[in-house]
Design a protein around this motif. Structure first.
Motif, PDB file in Angstrom:
ATOM      1  N   ALA A  37       0.852  -1.190   0.000  1.00 21.60           N
ATOM      2  CA  ALA A  37       0.000   0.000   0.000  1.00 21.60           C
ATOM      3  C   ALA A  37       0.886   1.238   0.000  1.00 21.60           C
ATOM      4  O   ALA A  37       1.144   1.837   1.023  1.00 21.60           O
ATOM      5  N   LEU A  38       1.393   1.576  -1.165  1.00 27.03           N
ATOM      6  CA  LEU A  38       2.298   2.707  -1.296  1.00 27.03           C
ATOM      7  C   LEU A  38       1.506   4.007  -1.309  1.00 27.03           C
ATOM      8  O   LEU A  38       0.370   4.050  -1.742  1.00 27.03           O
ATOM      9  N   ALA A  39       2.146   5.044  -0.850  1.00 30.68           N
ATOM     10  CA  ALA A  39       1.511   6.360  -0.857  1.00 30.68           C
ATOM     11  C   ALA A  39       1.302   6.798  -2.297  1.00 30.68           C
ATOM     12  O   ALA A  39       2.146   6.583  -3.165  1.00 30.68           O
ATOM     13  N   GLY A  40       0.165   7.401  -2.530  1.00 30.97           N
ATOM     14  CA  GLY A  40      -0.154   7.884  -3.858  1.00 30.97           C
ATOM     15  C   GLY A  40      -0.020   9.393  -3.940  1.00 30.97           C
ATOM     16  O   GLY A  40       0.139  10.071  -2.923  1.00 30.97           O
ATOM     17  N   PRO A  41      -0.097   9.923  -5.146  1.00 26.60           N
ATOM     18  CA  PRO A  41       0.080  11.361  -5.323  1.00 26.60           C
ATOM     19  C   PRO A  41      -1.066  12.190  -4.728  1.00 26.60           C
ATOM     20  O   PRO A  41      -0.909  13.379  -4.510  1.00 26.60           O
ATOM     21  N   TRP A  42      -2.187  11.562  -4.436  1.00 25.16           N
ATOM     22  CA  TRP A  42      -3.356  12.292  -3.945  1.00 25.16           C
ATOM     23  C   TRP A  42      -3.616  12.047  -2.469  1.00 25.16           C
ATOM     24  O   TRP A  42      -4.603  12.525  -1.936  1.00 25.16           O
ATOM     25  N   ASP A  43      -2.743  11.299  -1.796  1.00 23.84           N
ATOM     26  CA  ASP A  43      -2.972  10.947  -0.389  1.00 23.84           C
ATOM     27  C   ASP A  43      -3.220  12.179   0.464  1.00 23.84           C
ATOM     28  O   ASP A  43      -2.530  13.191   0.329  1.00 23.84           O
ATOM     29  N   GLY A  44      -4.207  12.064   1.333  1.00 22.94           N
ATOM     30  CA  GLY A  44      -4.499  13.149   2.259  1.00 22.94           C
ATOM     31  C   GLY A  44      -5.961  13.195   2.615  1.00 22.94           C
ATOM     32  O   GLY A  44      -6.782  12.397   2.140  1.00 22.94           O
ATOM     33  N   THR A  45      -6.295  14.148   3.460  1.00 24.86           N
ATOM     34  CA  THR A  45      -7.671  14.384   3.882  1.00 24.86           C
ATOM     35  C   THR A  45      -8.074  15.751   3.343  1.00 24.86           C
ATOM     36  O   THR A  45      -7.322  16.724   3.486  1.00 24.86           O
ATOM     37  N   TYR A  46      -9.254  15.807   2.730  1.00 23.38           N
ATOM     38  CA  TYR A  46      -9.721  17.022   2.063  1.00 23.38           C
ATOM     39  C   TYR A  46     -11.152  17.323   2.506  1.00 23.38           C
ATOM     40  O   TYR A  46     -11.922  16.423   2.795  1.00 23.38           O
ATOM     41  N   ARG A  47     -11.483  18.609   2.523  1.00 22.87           N
ATOM     42  CA  ARG A  47     -12.821  19.011   2.970  1.00 22.87           C
ATOM     43  C   ARG A  47     -13.435  20.024   2.018  1.00 22.87           C
ATOM     44  O   ARG A  47     -12.735  20.715   1.290  1.00 22.87           O
ATOM     45  N   GLN A  48     -14.748  20.103   2.078  1.00 23.67           N
ATOM     46  CA  GLN A  48     -15.493  21.152   1.398  1.00 23.67           C
ATOM     47  C   GLN A  48     -16.111  22.034   2.471  1.00 23.67           C
ATOM     48  O   GLN A  48     -16.710  21.520   3.432  1.00 23.67           O
ATOM     49  N   GLY A  49     -15.930  23.337   2.327  1.00 22.66           N
ATOM     50  CA  GLY A  49     -16.538  24.255   3.285  1.00 22.66           C
ATOM     51  C   GLY A  49     -16.088  23.997   4.703  1.00 22.66           C
ATOM     52  O   GLY A  49     -14.908  23.908   4.991  1.00 22.66           O
ATOM     53  N   LEU A  50     -17.061  23.817   5.601  1.00 24.61           N
ATOM     54  CA  LEU A  50     -16.767  23.635   7.027  1.00 24.61           C
ATOM     55  C   LEU A  50     -16.793  22.173   7.447  1.00 24.61           C
ATOM     56  O   LEU A  50     -16.997  21.864   8.617  1.00 24.61           O
ATOM     57  N   ALA A  51     -16.569  21.269   6.520  1.00 30.98           N
ATOM     58  CA  ALA A  51     -16.582  19.839   6.844  1.00 30.98           C
ATOM     59  C   ALA A  51     -15.567  19.528   7.946  1.00 30.98           C
ATOM     60  O   ALA A  51     -14.533  20.177   8.062  1.00 30.98           O
ATOM     61  N   ASP A  52     -15.884  18.536   8.745  1.00 28.87           N
ATOM     62  CA  ASP A  52     -15.062  18.115   9.878  1.00 28.87           C
ATOM     63  C   ASP A  52     -13.878  17.290   9.364  1.00 28.87           C
ATOM     64  O   ASP A  52     -14.051  16.185   8.876  1.00 28.87           O
ATOM     65  N   CYS A  53     -12.670  17.838   9.487  1.00 30.19           N
ATOM     66  CA  CYS A  53     -11.471  17.161   8.980  1.00 30.19           C
ATOM     67  C   CYS A  53     -11.134  15.890   9.761  1.00 30.19           C
ATOM     68  O   CYS A  53     -10.433  15.025   9.245  1.00 30.19           O
ATOM     69  N   ALA A  54     -11.595  15.773  11.007  1.00 29.66           N
ATOM     70  CA  ALA A  54     -11.261  14.610  11.826  1.00 29.66           C
ATOM     71  C   ALA A  54     -12.130  13.399  11.499  1.00 29.66           C
ATOM     72  O   ALA A  54     -11.817  12.293  11.885  1.00 29.66           O
ATOM     73  N   ARG A  55     -13.213  13.618  10.776  1.00 29.10           N
ATOM     74  CA  ARG A  55     -14.100  12.502  10.391  1.00 29.10           C
ATOM     75  C   ARG A  55     -14.154  12.448   8.879  1.00 29.10           C
ATOM     76  O   ARG A  55     -14.286  13.479   8.226  1.00 29.10           O
ATOM     77  N   PHE A  56     -14.081  11.271   8.343  1.00 28.68           N
ATOM     78  CA  PHE A  56     -14.213  11.154   6.893  1.00 28.68           C
ATOM     79  C   PHE A  56     -15.092   9.968   6.562  1.00 28.68           C
ATOM     80  O   PHE A  56     -15.240   9.040   7.359  1.00 28.68           O
ATOM     81  N   GLY A  57     -15.705  10.034   5.379  1.00 27.30           N
ATOM     82  CA  GLY A  57     -16.574   8.951   4.941  1.00 27.30           C
ATOM     83  C   GLY A  57     -17.991   9.047   5.472  1.00 27.30           C
ATOM     84  O   GLY A  57     -18.791   8.144   5.272  1.00 27.30           O
ATOM     85  N   VAL A  58     -18.320  10.134   6.166  1.00 24.47           N
ATOM     86  CA  VAL A  58     -19.658  10.307   6.728  1.00 24.47           C
ATOM     87  C   VAL A  58     -20.196  11.683   6.343  1.00 24.47           C
ATOM     88  O   VAL A  58     -19.427  12.581   5.983  1.00 24.47           O
ATOM     89  N   GLU A  59     -21.480  11.824   6.434  1.00 27.09           N
ATOM     90  CA  GLU A  59     -22.137  13.103   6.154  1.00 27.09           C
ATOM     91  C   GLU A  59     -21.536  14.184   7.048  1.00 27.09           C
ATOM     92  O   GLU A  59     -21.379  13.997   8.240  1.00 27.09           O
ATOM     93  N   GLY A  60     -21.157  15.311   6.452  1.00 28.19           N
ATOM     94  CA  GLY A  60     -20.573  16.407   7.215  1.00 28.19           C
ATOM     95  C   GLY A  60     -19.093  16.258   7.471  1.00 28.19           C
ATOM     96  O   GLY A  60     -18.468  17.104   8.094  1.00 28.19           O
ATOM     97  N   GLY A  61     -18.506  15.164   6.981  1.00 30.09           N
ATOM     98  CA  GLY A  61     -17.084  14.926   7.184  1.00 30.09           C
ATOM     99  C   GLY A  61     -16.290  15.187   5.916  1.00 30.09           C
ATOM    100  O   GLY A  61     -16.826  15.601   4.887  1.00 30.09           O
ATOM    101  N   ALA A  62     -15.026  14.941   5.999  1.00 32.96           N
ATOM    102  CA  ALA A  62     -14.108  15.143   4.882  1.00 32.96           C
ATOM    103  C   ALA A  62     -14.053  13.878   4.020  1.00 32.96           C
ATOM    104  O   ALA A  62     -14.706  12.877   4.327  1.00 32.96           O
ATOM    105  N   ILE A  63     -13.276  13.950   2.960  1.00 34.02           N
ATOM    106  CA  ILE A  63     -12.958  12.757   2.171  1.00 34.02           C
ATOM    107  C   ILE A  63     -11.497  12.425   2.436  1.00 34.02           C
ATOM    108  O   ILE A  63     -10.730  13.272   2.885  1.00 34.02           O
ATOM    109  N   ARG A  64     -11.123  11.193   2.148  1.00 31.71           N
ATOM    110  CA  ARG A  64      -9.737  10.788   2.382  1.00 31.71           C
ATOM    111  C   ARG A  64      -9.298   9.874   1.253  1.00 31.71           C
ATOM    112  O   ARG A  64     -10.066   9.029   0.786  1.00 31.71           O
TER     113      ARG A  64
END
Length: 172
Positions: A17-44
């Motif tokens: 599982a090598l790191a990819g060029p897009w690795d990271g956590t991203y948000r839209q607006g005021l999305a919660d950076c500590a949560r991802f994959g859920v409504e109101g959270g970020a993407i990862r």
């Protein structure tokens, strides 16, 4: 469960599982950076896995888009279990991920384009432990004690000085 077939190989082969060029956590607006994959959270994005809003996708067959700092992927996705414990049918989609000038991402799905800001380490920590004050609180000074409260026994030196002084003569 079908979701396990995506995660099991990733868990069993951490070296692959090598790191990819897009690795990271991203948000839209005021999305919660500590949560991802859920409504109101970020993407990862981790390697070739995309954790979106209530879905997880394996990003396959990357094709670099020349002169655009972008990559096209075939996405093989499954949704998370719903409140009844039922998983939705898996689906496939094509997406393009492109780096934004500010370090964020643009994601283009069929008919939709999304802009995401990169979550910083500070934002992730703030979300987890709460906002911390920039300056430490000032120490509260206790009021000064009155002389009666600070009365100390006379020192030996003071007694010696009194003993060497000439005695007073009282005249009437």
């Amino acid at each position: 469960m079908k979701l396990n077939r995506f995660l099991l190989p990733l868990m069993l082969s951490p070296g692959l599982a090598l790191a990819g060029p897009w690795d990271g956590t991203y948000r839209q607006g005021l999305a919660d950076c500590a949560r991802f994959g859920v409504e109101g959270g970020a993407i990862r994005i981790e390697g070739d896995m995309f954790f979106g809003n209530e879905a997880i996708c394996e990003m396959r067959q990357p094709v670099e888009v020349r002169n655009m700092n972008a990559t096209l992927y075939d996405m093989y996705c499954e949704g998370y279990l719903d409140e009844n414990g039922t998983a939705p049918q898996p689906w496939e989609a094509r997406t393009m991920i492109m780096r934004a000038a500010d370090g964020g991402l643009y994601m283009v799905w069929d008919g939709f384009a999304f802009q995401f800001d990169k979550c910083t380490a500070e934002e992730l920590v703030e979300e987890l432990i709460g906002e911390q004050p920039e300056d430490p609180p000032e120490a509260v000074e206790e009021p000064a004690a009155t002389p009666a409260e600070t009365a100390e026994p006379a020192s030996d030196t003071a007694e010696l000085q009194d003993a060497t002084a000439e005695p007073e003569t009282v005249t009437e």
